[in-house]
Design a protein around this motif. Structure first.
Motif, mmCIF file in Angstrom:
data_model
loop_
_atom_site.group_PDB
_atom_site.id
_atom_site.type_symbol
_atom_site.label_atom_id
_atom_site.label_comp_id
_atom_site.label_asym_id
_atom_site.label_seq_id
_atom_site.Cartn_x
_atom_site.Cartn_y
_atom_site.Cartn_z
ATOM 1 N N LYS A 104 0.829 -1.202 0.000
ATOM 2 C CA LYS A 104 0.000 0.000 0.000
ATOM 3 C C LYS A 104 0.867 1.256 0.000
ATOM 4 O O LYS A 104 0.580 2.220 -0.708
ATOM 5 N N GLU A 105 1.936 1.236 0.787
ATOM 6 C CA GLU A 105 2.844 2.382 0.832
ATOM 7 C C GLU A 105 3.509 2.606 -0.523
ATOM 8 O O GLU A 105 3.665 3.746 -0.965
ATOM 9 N N ALA A 106 3.887 1.524 -1.196
ATOM 10 C CA ALA A 106 4.514 1.641 -2.513
ATOM 11 C C ALA A 106 3.539 2.245 -3.524
ATOM 12 O O ALA A 106 3.925 3.077 -4.349
ATOM 13 N N ALA A 107 2.283 1.833 -3.448
ATOM 14 C CA ALA A 107 1.273 2.389 -4.352
ATOM 15 C C ALA A 107 1.061 3.875 -4.077
ATOM 16 O O ALA A 107 0.972 4.684 -5.006
ATOM 17 N N LEU A 108 0.997 4.246 -2.811
ATOM 18 C CA LEU A 108 0.814 5.652 -2.453
ATOM 19 C C LEU A 108 2.010 6.505 -2.868
ATOM 20 O O LEU A 108 1.860 7.667 -3.236
ATOM 21 N N ALA A 109 3.205 5.922 -2.839
ATOM 22 C CA ALA A 109 4.418 6.664 -3.203
ATOM 23 C C ALA A 109 4.419 7.048 -4.680
ATOM 24 O O ALA A 109 5.098 7.988 -5.076
ATOM 25 N N LYS A 110 3.642 6.343 -5.486
ATOM 26 C CA LYS A 110 3.582 6.627 -6.920
ATOM 27 C C LYS A 110 2.653 7.796 -7.246
ATOM 28 O O LYS A 110 2.630 8.269 -8.371
ATOM 29 N N LEU A 111 1.895 8.247 -6.265
ATOM 30 C CA LEU A 111 0.958 9.339 -6.491
ATOM 31 C C LEU A 111 1.666 10.687 -6.462
ATOM 32 O O LEU A 111 2.671 10.864 -5.779
ATOM 33 N N LYS A 112 1.120 11.632 -7.185
ATOM 34 C CA LYS A 112 1.635 12.999 -7.131
ATOM 35 C C LYS A 112 1.215 13.613 -5.801
ATOM 36 O O LYS A 112 0.115 13.368 -5.324
#
Length: 81
Positions: free
Chosen positions: A50-58
């Motif tokens: 989940k953290e990795a997915a959130l890190a991809k957000l602007k």
């Protein structure tokens, strides 16, 4: 969001995905699942994923609204549904 169909079931499962460090049987009971195995699907989305997915957000910019623009490939896929 008005056009979306968000049922209590969807909300419960979404909340279960956020649980970390809680015994699987507790989450299974909370979701109303008969079996702990059913709950495993929702628990596999580990916090690091989940953290990795959130890190991809602007990063959010206050006051600046942006709208998602789907590409042609996504639109073509959605048309097949």
């Amino acid at each position: 969001m008005k056009a979306k169909s968000v049922s209590p079931h969807v909300l419960r499962h979404s909340a279960a995905m956020l649980q970390t460090g809680v015994d699987c049987s507790v989450i299974a009971l909370w979701l109303g699942h008969e079996s702990v195995e059913t709950t495993q699907t929702y628990l596999h989305a580990h916090l690091a994923l989940k953290e990795a997915a959130l890190a991809k957000l602007k990063p959010y910019e206050r006051g600046k609204r942006t709208r998602f623009q789907p590409n042609d490939r996504l639109l073509a896929f959605l048309e097949t549904l």
